[in-house]
Scaffold this motif. Sequence first.
Motif, PDB file in Angstrom:
ATOM      1  N   UNK A 183     -12.331   1.517  -1.487  1.00 33.26           N
ATOM      2  CA  UNK A 183     -13.169   0.556  -0.762  1.00 33.26           C
ATOM      3  C   UNK A 183     -13.701   1.152   0.528  1.00 33.26           C
ATOM      4  N   UNK A 184     -12.847   1.887   1.225  1.00 30.40           N
ATOM      5  CA  UNK A 184     -13.200   2.434   2.527  1.00 30.40           C
ATOM      6  C   UNK A 184     -13.575   3.901   2.394  1.00 30.40           C
ATOM      7  N   UNK A 185     -14.733   4.253   2.922  1.00 31.56           N
ATOM      8  CA  UNK A 185     -15.236   5.625   2.842  1.00 31.56           C
ATOM      9  C   UNK A 185     -15.692   6.055   4.233  1.00 31.56           C
ATOM     10  N   UNK A 186     -14.789   6.704   4.977  1.00 38.63           N
ATOM     11  CA  UNK A 186     -15.131   7.123   6.339  1.00 38.63           C
ATOM     12  C   UNK A 186     -15.176   5.948   7.291  1.00 38.63           C
ATOM     13  N   UNK A 187     -16.299   5.790   7.991  1.00 36.88           N
ATOM     14  CA  UNK A 187     -16.441   4.721   8.975  1.00 36.88           C
ATOM     15  C   UNK A 187     -16.895   3.413   8.354  1.00 36.88           C
ATOM     16  N   UNK A 188     -17.207   3.419   7.076  1.00 38.67           N
ATOM     17  CA  UNK A 188     -17.792   2.244   6.439  1.00 38.67           C
ATOM     18  C   UNK A 188     -17.131   1.995   5.090  1.00 38.67           C
ATOM     19  N   UNK A 189     -17.498   0.867   4.477  1.00 37.54           N
ATOM     20  CA  UNK A 189     -17.120   0.627   3.103  1.00 37.54           C
ATOM     21  C   UNK A 189     -18.008   1.462   2.201  1.00 37.54           C
ATOM     22  N   UNK A 190     -17.518   1.741   0.995  1.00 37.40           N
ATOM     23  CA  UNK A 190     -18.288   2.564   0.074  1.00 37.40           C
ATOM     24  C   UNK A 190     -19.665   1.959  -0.192  1.00 37.40           C
ATOM     25  N   UNK A 240      -7.711   1.381  -1.614  1.00 41.11           N
ATOM     26  CA  UNK A 240      -8.091   1.126  -0.221  1.00 41.11           C
ATOM     27  C   UNK A 240      -8.889   2.273   0.371  1.00 41.11           C
ATOM     28  N   UNK A 241      -8.314   3.481   0.420  1.00 42.25           N
ATOM     29  CA  UNK A 241      -8.987   4.598   1.069  1.00 42.25           C
ATOM     30  C   UNK A 241      -8.406   4.867   2.445  1.00 42.25           C
ATOM     31  N   UNK A 242      -9.089   5.683   3.201  1.00 41.48           N
ATOM     32  CA  UNK A 242      -8.601   6.097   4.524  1.00 41.48           C
ATOM     33  C   UNK A 242      -9.166   5.176   5.596  1.00 41.48           C
ATOM     34  N   UNK A 243      -8.280   4.669   6.470  1.00 37.81           N
ATOM     35  CA  UNK A 243      -8.654   3.622   7.417  1.00 37.81           C
ATOM     36  C   UNK A 243      -8.877   4.104   8.840  1.00 37.81           C
ATOM     37  N   UNK A 244      -8.871   5.371   9.083  1.00 39.77           N
ATOM     38  CA  UNK A 244      -8.805   5.867  10.455  1.00 39.77           C
ATOM     39  C   UNK A 244      -9.939   5.369  11.350  1.00 39.77           C
ATOM     40  N   UNK A 269     -12.671 -12.501  -6.818  1.00 35.20           N
ATOM     41  CA  UNK A 269     -11.595 -11.980  -5.985  1.00 35.20           C
ATOM     42  C   UNK A 269     -11.633 -10.455  -6.001  1.00 35.20           C
ATOM     43  N   UNK A 270     -11.223  -9.876  -4.894  1.00 32.69           N
ATOM     44  CA  UNK A 270     -11.089  -8.426  -4.773  1.00 32.69           C
ATOM     45  C   UNK A 270      -9.620  -8.104  -4.589  1.00 32.69           C
ATOM     46  N   UNK A 271      -9.077  -7.343  -5.532  1.00 31.02           N
ATOM     47  CA  UNK A 271      -7.705  -6.871  -5.426  1.00 31.02           C
ATOM     48  C   UNK A 271      -7.712  -5.386  -5.086  1.00 31.02           C
ATOM     49  N   UNK A 272      -6.895  -5.015  -4.127  1.00 31.50           N
ATOM     50  CA  UNK A 272      -6.738  -3.611  -3.773  1.00 31.50           C
ATOM     51  C   UNK A 272      -5.368  -3.154  -4.250  1.00 31.50           C
ATOM     52  N   UNK A 273      -5.324  -1.941  -4.777  1.00 37.01           N
ATOM     53  CA  UNK A 273      -4.125  -1.469  -5.470  1.00 37.01           C
ATOM     54  C   UNK A 273      -3.652  -0.136  -4.911  1.00 37.01           C
ATOM     55  N   UNK A 274      -2.358   0.106  -5.042  1.00 30.79           N
ATOM     56  CA  UNK A 274      -1.785   1.407  -4.727  1.00 30.79           C
ATOM     57  C   UNK A 274      -1.937   2.345  -5.918  1.00 30.79           C
ATOM     58  N   UNK A 275      -2.744   3.399  -5.737  1.00 28.58           N
ATOM     59  CA  UNK A 275      -2.766   4.448  -6.756  1.00 28.58           C
ATOM     60  C   UNK A 275      -1.664   5.456  -6.434  1.00 28.58           C
ATOM     61  N   UNK A 276      -1.751   6.646  -6.949  1.00 33.70           N
ATOM     62  CA  UNK A 276      -0.705   7.645  -6.712  1.00 33.70           C
ATOM     63  C   UNK A 276      -1.102   8.657  -5.646  1.00 33.70           C
ATOM     64  N   UNK A 277      -2.097   8.302  -4.813  1.00 30.84           N
ATOM     65  CA  UNK A 277      -2.605   9.196  -3.770  1.00 30.84           C
ATOM     66  C   UNK A 277      -2.166   8.687  -2.407  1.00 30.84           C
ATOM     67  N   UNK A 278      -1.346   9.465  -1.710  1.00 34.39           N
ATOM     68  CA  UNK A 278      -0.746   9.018  -0.459  1.00 34.39           C
ATOM     69  C   UNK A 278      -1.792   8.644   0.576  1.00 34.39           C
ATOM     70  N   UNK A 279      -2.860   9.428   0.693  1.00 36.36           N
ATOM     71  CA  UNK A 279      -3.850   9.175   1.738  1.00 36.36           C
ATOM     72  C   UNK A 279      -4.589   7.858   1.537  1.00 36.36           C
ATOM     73  N   UNK A 280      -4.655   7.378   0.293  1.00 32.49           N
ATOM     74  CA  UNK A 280      -5.380   6.133   0.003  1.00 32.49           C
ATOM     75  C   UNK A 280      -4.481   4.912  -0.077  1.00 32.49           C
TER      76      UNK A 280
END
Length: 252
Positions: free
Chosen positions: A73-80, A102-106, A126-137
């Motif tokens: 969902x999150x890509x840098x400073x903005x949403x994808x 989710x992506x990176x929230x910095x 509805x929008x569901x956000x999920x944990x994949x297997x990538x730590x940074x996301x």
Amino acid sequence: MKNTYILNTIAFQSRFQAGERQEDVVGVVKELGFDAIEVRNELLTGGDEEITRIANLAQEAGLDVYYSVNDVLVDGEHLTSNLSRYIHEMRLLGSNHLKMNIGKLTKVTSQTLQDELVPLMDGSFELNLENNQTLSDSSLDTTRAFYQLASQVELPDVHYCFDIANWSWLDASADQAAVALNPVTTYLHLKNETTVAGKLMVTPLEEGDLDWRKLLASFDHVNAYGFEYAGNEATIKQELVLLKEYLEDFGG
């Protein structure tokens, strides 16, 4: 609240490797006893026409449709910038359930969500956000931080899809994450995991190391249960029976 039982099309990996497509397994999802099919966007190759065929077949079978997008969902400073397209595809599928990571929230703030997400969340899905297997996301800290930001704006239809096995690839145990994310979790992705020759592997529910029954008891707001592992169809059908029996006994 009535439970919904969902089968993610990763279940049919062997069929796809043999040349079948997602539209070919819609009827099988119904035959296995599920209420809904979860379509994976990375397996779509035929554009809007393919999506429409899947939608029509699901409607004929009496299946709800969930849409799983393998993107953040999150890509840098903005949403994808692809979010509007994913919502369009979800609607073509006849679905009102979109799932992403989710992506990176910095560099994202609650104002980002107010400006870029709130206008798209019109109450129709509805929008569901999920944990994949990538730590940074998908780390627990990232996930908690996102829902803290989301709580500062009006996003009543943004929830969490908790994959019970994927935490084994991340930075917290499934038990720890369940305690932290119970308040925002409405959807569970079900599979298990074990270690073979030092490597983590996904397994069916009954064949792995996680106590899935104990984990399910940790959640108070879940009414959607999605099976998400490549496996034998007879095994999947039997594990759906086990899940329903457990929830009936548990009072879920």
